[in-house]
Design a protein around this motif. Structure first.
Motif, PDB file in Angstrom:
ATOM      1  N   PRO A  44      -5.755  75.642 152.051  1.00  0.00           N
ATOM      2  CA  PRO A  44      -4.810  74.101 151.823  1.00  0.00           C
ATOM      3  C   PRO A  44      -5.970  72.602 152.405  1.00  0.00           C
ATOM      4  O   PRO A  44      -5.932  73.560 153.686  1.00  0.00           O
ATOM      5  N   VAL A  45      -5.664  71.646 151.911  1.00  0.00           N
ATOM      6  CA  VAL A  45      -6.654  70.584 151.971  1.00  0.00           C
ATOM      7  C   VAL A  45      -6.261  69.279 152.321  1.00  0.00           C
ATOM      8  O   VAL A  45      -4.882  69.010 151.346  1.00  0.00           O
ATOM      9  N   ASN A  46      -5.560  68.620 152.674  1.00  0.00           N
ATOM     10  CA  ASN A  46      -5.601  67.685 153.106  1.00  0.00           C
ATOM     11  C   ASN A  46      -5.808  65.870 153.235  1.00  0.00           C
ATOM     12  O   ASN A  46      -5.646  64.779 153.108  1.00  0.00           O
ATOM     13  N   SER A  47      -7.275  66.113 152.729  1.00  0.00           N
ATOM     14  CA  SER A  47      -8.007  65.174 152.717  1.00  0.00           C
ATOM     15  C   SER A  47      -9.294  65.737 151.505  1.00  0.00           C
ATOM     16  O   SER A  47      -9.715  66.953 151.796  1.00  0.00           O
ATOM     17  N   VAL A  48     -10.374  64.780 151.798  1.00  0.00           N
ATOM     18  CA  VAL A  48     -11.719  64.995 150.921  1.00  0.00           C
ATOM     19  C   VAL A  48     -12.537  65.548 151.807  1.00  0.00           C
ATOM     20  O   VAL A  48     -13.138  66.574 151.304  1.00  0.00           O
ATOM     21  N   ILE A  99      -7.066  64.370 147.511  1.00  0.00           N
ATOM     22  CA  ILE A  99      -6.320  64.821 146.735  1.00  0.00           C
ATOM     23  C   ILE A  99      -5.341  65.076 146.801  1.00  0.00           C
ATOM     24  O   ILE A  99      -4.032  64.577 147.254  1.00  0.00           O
ATOM     25  N   GLU A 100      -5.327  65.654 144.976  1.00  0.00           N
ATOM     26  CA  GLU A 100      -4.285  65.838 144.755  1.00  0.00           C
ATOM     27  C   GLU A 100      -3.809  66.773 143.823  1.00  0.00           C
ATOM     28  O   GLU A 100      -4.861  67.004 141.848  1.00  0.00           O
ATOM     29  N   TYR A 101      -3.958  68.348 143.993  1.00  0.00           N
ATOM     30  CA  TYR A 101      -3.949  69.492 143.525  1.00  0.00           C
ATOM     31  C   TYR A 101      -3.343  69.021 141.602  1.00  0.00           C
ATOM     32  O   TYR A 101      -1.659  69.037 142.315  1.00  0.00           O
ATOM     33  N   ASP A 102      -3.547  69.546 140.773  1.00  0.00           N
ATOM     34  CA  ASP A 102      -2.926  69.545 139.202  1.00  0.00           C
ATOM     35  C   ASP A 102      -3.561  70.427 138.612  1.00  0.00           C
ATOM     36  O   ASP A 102      -4.834  70.851 138.135  1.00  0.00           O
ATOM     37  N   LYS A 103      -2.376  72.301 138.721  1.00  0.00           N
ATOM     38  CA  LYS A 103      -4.393  73.304 138.310  1.00  0.00           C
ATOM     39  C   LYS A 103      -3.979  73.373 137.263  1.00  0.00           C
ATOM     40  O   LYS A 103      -4.326  73.455 135.901  1.00  0.00           O
TER      41      LYS A 103
END
Length: 314
Positions: A44-48, A99-103
């Motif tokens: 999991p990541v919260n920043s670029v 970061i905005e994960y969109d699988k």
């Protein structure tokens, strides 16, 4: 006036395990005013910054590092070119990447943007068009001249076509010769039109990558033994008469027509001066004004945009 970067982004998935149809991805980005790249990571990541560090561990490849660094360089009001099925769009970044994960759409690092439809191939500068040839997901599109032609052209087009009633501040264009904003490939096209209106036919087969000394060869329609070799140098670069000496010595009826921002003193003082013709930006500027009907569409639009900008300042 603030300087803004210009990028081009290929909106496509590179993930074999999570393939997304390019048309679906493009429609999603267009509808949601967002662009971005994939490269999902395991932690999991919260920043670029965290995404880049985790991505280096997982991918350890140049393509990821290049894409990640360029995404991280985008700042508010930078411009990003995208395209779909031959139609080109220009995006204005509303902020930095996040970061905005969109699988579902294979997006991880994204930028919120405003998107303007610019048009098809004939309206786009050669260097911008050619930047899409490279396989890299995202890359900078650099200007070649001190006038920052790619940035200026992009801002002029965005100001005209965006629907958000927002405009970039532009420099005073009163003294700018639009020809100096054109890329070398376009200058070659214009020079070819110039030659054809002055009694020459172009051997299209001579316009090859293997002919590094000259751009192409033309022949005088009334004097077939007279050939013209052409050379184009933009961005302050100059030609060297030495590379043409062999041609000019062995082909005594041949000539050299060359374009550059300034006349070459080496040519002017050489033994071949009488057979070398300097085509200046001012000459091509006047040629284009007279022959607007036959020049590429985007050249006409650039001239109109600069002319309108100058009128609005007066």
């Amino acid at each position: 006036m603030e300087t803004n970067n210009v990028f081009r982004l290929n909106l496509k998935t590179g993930s074999a395990e999570n393939y997304v149809d390019p048309d679906d991805l493009f429609d999603y980005c267009l509808t949601n005013n967002v662009i971005g790249v994939g490269w999902s990571v395991d932690e999991p990541v919260n920043s670029v910054e965290e995404w880049i560090e985790e991505g280096k561990k997982k991918y350890n490849c140049r393509s990821f590092i290049t894409a990640a660094k360029n995404m991280d360089k985008i700042k508010k009001d930078d411009l990003i070119w995208i395209r779909n099925h031959g139609t080109y769009y220009l995006c204005r970044a509303k902020g930095k990447a996040k970061i905005e994960y969109d699988k579902e759409h294979d997006l991880v690092c994204v930028v919120d943007v405003c998107i303007a439809r610019i048009g098809t191939l004939e309206k786009i500068a050669a260097k911008i068009r050619n930047s899409f040839i490279a396989r890299a997901a995202i890359q900078r599109v650099h200007s070649n001249t001190e006038d920052n032609e790619i940035e200026l052209i992009s801002k002029l087009l965005y100001n005209k076509y965006n629907e958000e009633h927002w405009a970039y501040e532009l420099p005073s264009n009163t003294l700018i010769n639009p020809v100096k904003l054109l890329q070398s490939e376009t200058i070659e096209e214009i020079l070819g039109l110039y030659l054809q209106t002055h009694g020459y036919y172009i051997f299209s087969g001579t316009n090859k990558l293997s002919t590094q000394t000259y751009e192409y060869v033309a022949v005088n329609k009334d004097e077939p033994h007279e050939k013209v070799y052409t050379q184009v140098k933009t961005g302050g670069a100059t030609i060297s008469i030495d590379v043409f000496k062999d041609i000019l010595e062995k082909e005594t009826d041949s000539k050299l027509y060359y374009y550059a921002e300034k006349e070459n003193n080496e040519v002017a003082s050489s033994d071949y001066l009488s057979r070398c013709k300097y085509i200046s930006p001012d000459v091509l500027n006047e040629f284009i004004k007279v022959h607007r009907k036959i020049v590429p569409e985007y050249v006409n639009e650039l001239f109109d945009l600069i002319d309108n900008q100058s009128k609005s300042e007066s």
